[in-house]
Design an enzyme around this catalytic site. Structure first.
Site, PDB file in Angstrom:
ATOM      1  N   LEU A   1       0.847  -1.193   0.000  1.00  0.00           N
ATOM      2  CA  LEU A   1       0.000   0.000   0.000  1.00  0.00           C
ATOM      3  C   LEU A   1       0.885   1.247   0.000  1.00  0.00           C
ATOM      4  O   LEU A   1       2.075   1.167  -0.268  1.00  0.00           O
ATOM      5  CB  LEU A   1      -0.921  -0.034   1.221  1.00  0.00           C
TER       6      LEU A   1
ATOM      7  N   TYR B   1       2.054   2.557   8.020  1.00  0.00           N
ATOM      8  CA  TYR B   1       1.579   2.524   6.642  1.00  0.00           C
ATOM      9  C   TYR B   1       2.237   1.357   5.914  1.00  0.00           C
ATOM     10  O   TYR B   1       3.327   0.908   6.279  1.00  0.00           O
ATOM     11  CB  TYR B   1       1.775   3.848   5.909  1.00  0.00           C
ATOM     12  N   CYS B   2       1.533   0.844   4.922  1.00  0.00           N
ATOM     13  CA  CYS B   2       1.963  -0.344   4.177  1.00  0.00           C
ATOM     14  C   CYS B   2       2.379  -1.473   5.121  1.00  0.00           C
ATOM     15  O   CYS B   2       3.490  -1.992   5.051  1.00  0.00           O
ATOM     16  CB  CYS B   2       3.107  -0.003   3.226  1.00  0.00           C
ATOM     17  N   PRO B   3       1.479  -1.879   6.035  1.00  0.00           N
ATOM     18  CA  PRO B   3       1.841  -2.915   7.002  1.00  0.00           C
ATOM     19  C   PRO B   3       1.987  -4.284   6.342  1.00  0.00           C
ATOM     20  O   PRO B   3       1.321  -4.588   5.346  1.00  0.00           O
ATOM     21  CB  PRO B   3       0.654  -2.902   7.973  1.00  0.00           C
TER      22      PRO B   3
ATOM     23  N   LYS C   1       8.490   1.052  13.426  1.00  0.00           N
ATOM     24  CA  LYS C   1       8.867   0.613  12.084  1.00  0.00           C
ATOM     25  C   LYS C   1       9.735   1.646  11.374  1.00  0.00           C
ATOM     26  O   LYS C   1       9.446   2.835  11.404  1.00  0.00           O
ATOM     27  CB  LYS C   1       7.597   0.347  11.272  1.00  0.00           C
TER      28      LYS C   1
END
Length: 292
Positions: A97, A151-153, A164
């Protein structure tokens, strides 16, 4: 977890540093170009006797969207918000994502040949172990698991103490694979997360969607410099990548694209442009007379 040597058995690597490129064979060097380049490298490294490649790339102020992001109900408003903050947006062809890129983010593409006998997880694990090795003198606390609220997990988020700093995606083209990681090296990881949070707030609003987009908590994201409490730069990290690659290989070659690869690049680049046009994005890079 499998380490690098359990997955990558090669002794010769093609090494490409594209971090300071402004043009690539007549194309403005943007994220669209980068994803097309990785496709070509994967095609070139599809045979059993081919060498893997490792490529470094940096793009200023770009949000790279995943395919599901292109289906957000108010995408145009989200793109406008990003533009108001000085960010360009493109849709990539690999998994994942939305991710924020800028000059403090180093991207690494590991392109492996003949991955028919390797699972997707094997390839992810090779990248994880390489990053852990590259930073071994600074920390032994890098873990790989999904960081909820980032975000973008994904299952291979890289974090230190639950915050992260990197995420990995993967794209397979025929028998080759491009494993791509972004490393938030310097700058404020929280500010990048706030930008992506605001993008989703505007592009999704409160509408029900068939896809489960992440609820972003900026406090769970940070840069490596912030997490380690030391000043690290993208140039520092580039040198670490090169040092680690030299440790695990016997020979590095830096071949430019062949004529056949350039033909494939034009095809893959046009595919990226069309992918973006189909989603309503202005994915076309301008032609330029600039040199590589």
């Amino acid at each position: 977890m499998k380490n690098w040597k359990e997955v990558v058995h090669h002794t010769t690597f093609r090494y490409l540093d594209h971090t300071e490129k402004n043009f690539f064979h007549g194309r403005a060097y943007t994220a669209l170009t980068s994803f097309a380049v990785d496709d070509v490298l994967a095609l070139s490294a599809a045979g059993t006797n081919d060498n893997p490649a490792l490529r470094l790339w940096v793009h200023p102020d770009t949000v790279v969207l995943g395919i599901p992001d292109a289906r957000l109900p108010h995408l145009e408003e989200g793109i406008q918000l990003l533009s108001n903050h000085g960010y360009r947006a493109i849709v990539r062809n690999s998994g994942g994502l939305a991710v924020a890129l800028d000059t403090g983010v180093l991207n690494i593409s590991l392109v492996l040949p003949d991955v028919r006998g390797l699972s997707i997880h094997d390839c992810y694990k090779a990248m994880v172990s390489f990053i852990q090795y590259m930073l071994r003198d600074l920390t032994d606390e890098i873990e790989a698991y999904e960081i909820v609220g980032s975000y973008c997990p994904g299952d291979y988020d890289l974090s230190i103490n639950g915050r992260k700093f990197a995420g990995i995606s993967q794209r397979r083209v025929k028998d080759g694979a491009a494993i791509q990681i972004y490393l938030d090296v310097e700058g404020k990881g929280r500010e990048r997360a706030e930008l992506i949070r605001d993008f989703y707030d505007v592009a999704r609003k409160e509408e029900e969607t068939s896809f489960d987009y992440p609820e972003i908590n900026p406090s769970v994201m940070a840069s490596l410099s912030e997490l380690l409490g030391i000043k690290l730069t993208v140039d520092d990290m580039k040198q670490r990548v090169l040092n680690a690659l030299e440790d695990v290989s016997e020979e590095l070659v830096s071949n430019d694209f062949s004529e056949d690869e350039l033909v494939q690049f034009e095809k893959r680049y046009e595919q990226m442009v069309k992918r973006n046009e189909k989603t309503g994005m202005n994915g076309q890079d301008s032609r330029s007379g600039g040199k590589d």
